[in-house]
Design a protein around this motif. Structure first.
Motif, PDB file in Angstrom:
ATOM      1  N   PHE A  16      -4.587  -2.338   5.982  1.00  0.00           N
ATOM      2  CA  PHE A  16      -5.301  -2.976   4.804  1.00  0.00           C
ATOM      3  C   PHE A  16      -6.233  -1.886   4.268  1.00  0.00           C
ATOM      4  CE2 PHE A  16      -4.048  -6.106   7.397  1.00  0.00           C
ATOM      5  CZ  PHE A  16      -3.408  -6.883   6.618  1.00  0.00           C
ATOM      6  N   SER A  17      -6.264  -1.630   3.210  1.00  0.00           N
ATOM      7  CA  SER A  17      -7.239  -0.886   2.323  1.00  0.00           C
ATOM      8  C   SER A  17      -8.305  -1.805   1.642  1.00  0.00           C
ATOM      9  CB  SER A  17      -6.495  -0.093   0.993  1.00  0.00           C
ATOM     10  OG  SER A  17      -5.777   0.978   1.521  1.00  0.00           O
ATOM     11  N   SER A  18      -9.459  -1.966   2.050  1.00  0.00           N
ATOM     12  CA  SER A  18     -10.423  -3.120   1.611  1.00  0.00           C
ATOM     13  C   SER A  18     -11.215  -2.512   0.636  1.00  0.00           C
ATOM     14  CB  SER A  18     -10.944  -3.808   2.706  1.00  0.00           C
ATOM     15  OG  SER A  18      -9.825  -4.587   3.411  1.00  0.00           O
ATOM     16  N   TYR A  19     -11.564  -3.152  -0.414  1.00  0.00           N
ATOM     17  CA  TYR A  19     -12.694  -2.731  -1.521  1.00  0.00           C
ATOM     18  C   TYR A  19     -13.061  -3.966  -2.194  1.00  0.00           C
ATOM     19  CZ  TYR A  19      -8.861  -2.570  -4.984  1.00  0.00           C
ATOM     20  OH  TYR A  19      -7.734  -2.773  -5.551  1.00  0.00           O
ATOM     21  N   GLU A  20     -14.418  -3.868  -2.563  1.00  0.00           N
ATOM     22  CA  GLU A  20     -14.911  -5.132  -3.331  1.00  0.00           C
ATOM     23  C   GLU A  20     -15.017  -4.635  -4.950  1.00  0.00           C
ATOM     24  OE1 GLU A  20     -19.139  -7.374  -3.021  1.00  0.00           O
ATOM     25  OE2 GLU A  20     -19.131  -5.393  -2.558  1.00  0.00           O
ATOM     26  N   VAL A  21     -14.412  -5.708  -5.458  1.00  0.00           N
ATOM     27  CA  VAL A  21     -14.040  -5.613  -6.953  1.00  0.00           C
ATOM     28  C   VAL A  21     -15.370  -6.122  -7.621  1.00  0.00           C
ATOM     29  CG1 VAL A  21     -11.639  -5.319  -6.932  1.00  0.00           C
ATOM     30  CG2 VAL A  21     -12.741  -7.755  -6.973  1.00  0.00           C
ATOM     31  N   ARG A  22     -15.837  -7.376  -7.130  1.00  0.00           N
ATOM     32  CA  ARG A  22     -17.193  -8.015  -7.612  1.00  0.00           C
ATOM     33  C   ARG A  22     -18.078  -8.288  -6.644  1.00  0.00           C
ATOM     34  NH1 ARG A  22     -15.834 -12.505 -11.477  1.00  0.00           N
ATOM     35  NH2 ARG A  22     -18.068 -12.608 -11.532  1.00  0.00           N
ATOM     36  N   MET A  23     -19.119  -8.704  -6.966  1.00  0.00           N
ATOM     37  CA  MET A  23     -19.918  -9.221  -5.664  1.00  0.00           C
ATOM     38  C   MET A  23     -19.143 -10.102  -4.805  1.00  0.00           C
ATOM     39  SD  MET A  23     -23.833 -10.718  -5.481  1.00  0.00           S
ATOM     40  CE  MET A  23     -24.391  -9.582  -6.826  1.00  0.00           C
ATOM     41  N   TRP A  26     -13.299  -9.408  -2.706  1.00  0.00           N
ATOM     42  CA  TRP A  26     -12.826  -8.511  -1.759  1.00  0.00           C
ATOM     43  C   TRP A  26     -11.502  -8.366  -1.987  1.00  0.00           C
ATOM     44  CZ3 TRP A  26     -15.092  -4.408   0.790  1.00  0.00           C
ATOM     45  CH2 TRP A  26     -16.382  -4.360   0.732  1.00  0.00           C
ATOM     46  N   ILE A  27     -10.775  -7.368  -2.297  1.00  0.00           N
ATOM     47  CA  ILE A  27      -9.210  -6.897  -2.473  1.00  0.00           C
ATOM     48  C   ILE A  27      -8.841  -6.435  -0.821  1.00  0.00           C
ATOM     49  CG2 ILE A  27      -7.519  -5.605  -3.327  1.00  0.00           C
ATOM     50  CD1 ILE A  27      -8.666  -7.734  -5.262  1.00  0.00           C
ATOM     51  N   ASP A  28      -7.835  -6.886  -0.067  1.00  0.00           N
ATOM     52  CA  ASP A  28      -7.363  -6.316   1.109  1.00  0.00           C
ATOM     53  C   ASP A  28      -5.742  -6.012   0.559  1.00  0.00           C
ATOM     54  OD1 ASP A  28      -9.417  -6.858   2.468  1.00  0.00           O
ATOM     55  OD2 ASP A  28      -9.022  -8.829   2.665  1.00  0.00           O
ATOM     56  N   GLN A  29      -5.500  -4.648   0.142  1.00  0.00           N
ATOM     57  CA  GLN A  29      -4.220  -4.182  -0.264  1.00  0.00           C
ATOM     58  C   GLN A  29      -3.648  -3.871   1.168  1.00  0.00           C
ATOM     59  OE1 GLN A  29      -5.156  -0.966  -2.592  1.00  0.00           O
ATOM     60  NE2 GLN A  29      -4.690  -2.241  -4.431  1.00  0.00           N
ATOM     61  N   PRO A  30      -2.370  -4.506   1.442  1.00  0.00           N
ATOM     62  CA  PRO A  30      -1.387  -4.179   2.559  1.00  0.00           C
ATOM     63  C   PRO A  30      -0.381  -2.955   2.524  1.00  0.00           C
ATOM     64  CG  PRO A  30      -0.446  -6.030   1.097  1.00  0.00           C
ATOM     65  CD  PRO A  30      -1.700  -5.518   0.417  1.00  0.00           C
ATOM     66  N   VAL A  48      -4.155  -4.515  -8.240  1.00  0.00           N
ATOM     67  CA  VAL A  48      -5.062  -5.446  -7.497  1.00  0.00           C
ATOM     68  C   VAL A  48      -4.337  -6.654  -6.684  1.00  0.00           C
ATOM     69  CG1 VAL A  48      -7.259  -4.753  -8.822  1.00  0.00           C
ATOM     70  CG2 VAL A  48      -5.569  -6.461  -9.755  1.00  0.00           C
ATOM     71  N   TRP A  49      -3.563  -6.330  -5.919  1.00  0.00           N
ATOM     72  CA  TRP A  49      -2.903  -7.263  -4.831  1.00  0.00           C
ATOM     73  C   TRP A  49      -3.454  -7.276  -3.604  1.00  0.00           C
ATOM     74  CZ3 TRP A  49       0.880 -10.594  -5.908  1.00  0.00           C
ATOM     75  CH2 TRP A  49       1.655 -10.573  -7.273  1.00  0.00           C
ATOM     76  N   SER A  50      -3.967  -8.757  -3.244  1.00  0.00           N
ATOM     77  CA  SER A  50      -4.572  -8.706  -1.942  1.00  0.00           C
ATOM     78  C   SER A  50      -3.836  -9.775  -1.105  1.00  0.00           C
ATOM     79  CB  SER A  50      -5.956  -9.286  -2.264  1.00  0.00           C
ATOM     80  OG  SER A  50      -6.650  -9.281  -1.258  1.00  0.00           O
ATOM     81  N   ALA A  51      -3.543  -9.167   0.219  1.00  0.00           N
ATOM     82  CA  ALA A  51      -3.089 -10.206   1.153  1.00  0.00           C
ATOM     83  C   ALA A  51      -4.319 -11.233   1.977  1.00  0.00           C
ATOM     84  CB  ALA A  51      -2.582  -9.227   2.444  1.00  0.00           C
ATOM     85  N   PHE A  52      -3.740 -12.456   1.899  1.00  0.00           N
ATOM     86  CA  PHE A  52      -4.636 -13.518   2.209  1.00  0.00           C
ATOM     87  C   PHE A  52      -4.118 -13.814   3.893  1.00  0.00           C
ATOM     88  CE2 PHE A  52      -5.084 -13.863  -2.135  1.00  0.00           C
ATOM     89  CZ  PHE A  52      -6.220 -13.896  -2.366  1.00  0.00           C
ATOM     90  N   THR A  53      -2.707 -13.809   4.037  1.00  0.00           N
ATOM     91  CA  THR A  53      -2.306 -14.247   5.575  1.00  0.00           C
ATOM     92  C   THR A  53      -1.223 -12.899   5.656  1.00  0.00           C
ATOM     93  OG1 THR A  53      -0.817 -15.745   4.774  1.00  0.00           O
ATOM     94  CG2 THR A  53      -2.743 -16.535   5.425  1.00  0.00           C
ATOM     95  N   THR A  54      -1.042 -12.563   6.959  1.00  0.00           N
ATOM     96  CA  THR A  54      -0.122 -11.703   7.344  1.00  0.00           C
ATOM     97  C   THR A  54       0.234 -12.138   8.821  1.00  0.00           C
ATOM     98  OG1 THR A  54      -1.040 -10.062   5.856  1.00  0.00           O
ATOM     99  CG2 THR A  54       0.244  -9.145   7.894  1.00  0.00           C
ATOM    100  N   ILE A  55       1.501 -12.376   9.024  1.00  0.00           N
ATOM    101  CA  ILE A  55       1.831 -12.894  10.272  1.00  0.00           C
ATOM    102  C   ILE A  55       3.396 -12.323  10.337  1.00  0.00           C
ATOM    103  CG2 ILE A  55       2.855 -15.058  11.607  1.00  0.00           C
ATOM    104  CD1 ILE A  55       1.083 -16.460   9.636  1.00  0.00           C
ATOM    105  N   TRP A  56       3.521 -11.635  11.740  1.00  0.00           N
ATOM    106  CA  TRP A  56       4.685 -11.152  12.319  1.00  0.00           C
ATOM    107  C   TRP A  56       5.533 -12.271  12.772  1.00  0.00           C
ATOM    108  CZ3 TRP A  56       6.703  -6.374  11.222  1.00  0.00           C
ATOM    109  CH2 TRP A  56       5.809  -5.717  10.790  1.00  0.00           C
ATOM    110  N   VAL A  57       6.747 -12.389  12.153  1.00  0.00           N
ATOM    111  CA  VAL A  57       7.585 -13.542  12.403  1.00  0.00           C
ATOM    112  C   VAL A  57       8.567 -13.201  13.512  1.00  0.00           C
ATOM    113  CG1 VAL A  57       9.745 -15.022  11.702  1.00  0.00           C
ATOM    114  CG2 VAL A  57       7.640 -14.320  10.012  1.00  0.00           C
ATOM    115  N   TYR A  69      -5.453 -10.095  -7.953  1.00  0.00           N
ATOM    116  CA  TYR A  69      -6.691 -10.560  -8.360  1.00  0.00           C
ATOM    117  C   TYR A  69      -6.898 -10.766 -10.031  1.00  0.00           C
ATOM    118  CZ  TYR A  69     -11.648 -10.474  -8.985  1.00  0.00           C
ATOM    119  OH  TYR A  69     -13.094 -10.588  -9.433  1.00  0.00           O
ATOM    120  N   PRO A  70      -7.129 -11.578 -10.733  1.00  0.00           N
ATOM    121  CA  PRO A  70      -7.969 -12.455  -9.899  1.00  0.00           C
ATOM    122  C   PRO A  70      -7.453 -14.024  -9.404  1.00  0.00           C
ATOM    123  CG  PRO A  70      -8.183 -12.834 -12.300  1.00  0.00           C
ATOM    124  CD  PRO A  70      -7.192 -11.688 -11.945  1.00  0.00           C
ATOM    125  N   GLY A  71      -6.194 -13.890  -9.094  1.00  0.00           N
ATOM    126  CA  GLY A  71      -5.615 -14.994  -8.189  1.00  0.00           C
ATOM    127  C   GLY A  71      -4.704 -15.987  -9.009  1.00  0.00           C
TER     128      GLY A  71
END
Length: 109
Positions: A16-23, A26-30, A48-57, A69-71
């Motif tokens: 993940f590349s994580s960076y803050e877009v506003r206070m 956070w964006i966690d790009q996969p 500005v796509w962010s991953a919220f859950t990531t699971i190996w099936v 973002y913004p969702g």
């Protein structure tokens, strides 16, 4: 998000590349990467796509919940490294294709 989520057989990882877009926003790009040669197979960088859950099936298939973002646009990704295929299903519809095709489809939403 953690630094990386490694597949059960340790052949692939999602970084993940994580960076803050506003206070406190956070964006966690996969980035889906083959470990053997450090080849990126799928990435949502450049938007500005962010991953919220990531699971190996299983050893080759990862499921991710992502949102732009913004969702207001979100989807569930199923990415299979063994078959170079994936699906995206969510608020904007559904799409299936190669990993590169799914990546392009999501980034164009």
């Amino acid at each position: 998000m953690p630094d990386a989520i490694i597949s059960p057989n340790q052949s692939y990882k999602v970084e993940f590349s994580s960076y803050e877009v506003r206070m406190s926003h956070w964006i966690d790009q996969p980035h889906l990467i083959r470990i053997a040669d450090n080849q990126t197979l799928f990435s949502l960088a450049g938007d500005v796509w962010s991953a919220f859950t990531t699971i190996w099936v299983d050893d080759a298939t990862v499921r991710m919940q992502v949102a732009k973002y913004p969702g207001r646009i979100s989807c569930t990704l199923h990415l299979n490294t063994a078959t170079d295929s994936g699906t995206a299903t969510g608020s904007a519809g559904s799409f299936s294709g190669s990993l590169a095709d799914v990546q392009r489809w999501v980034l164009n939403l």
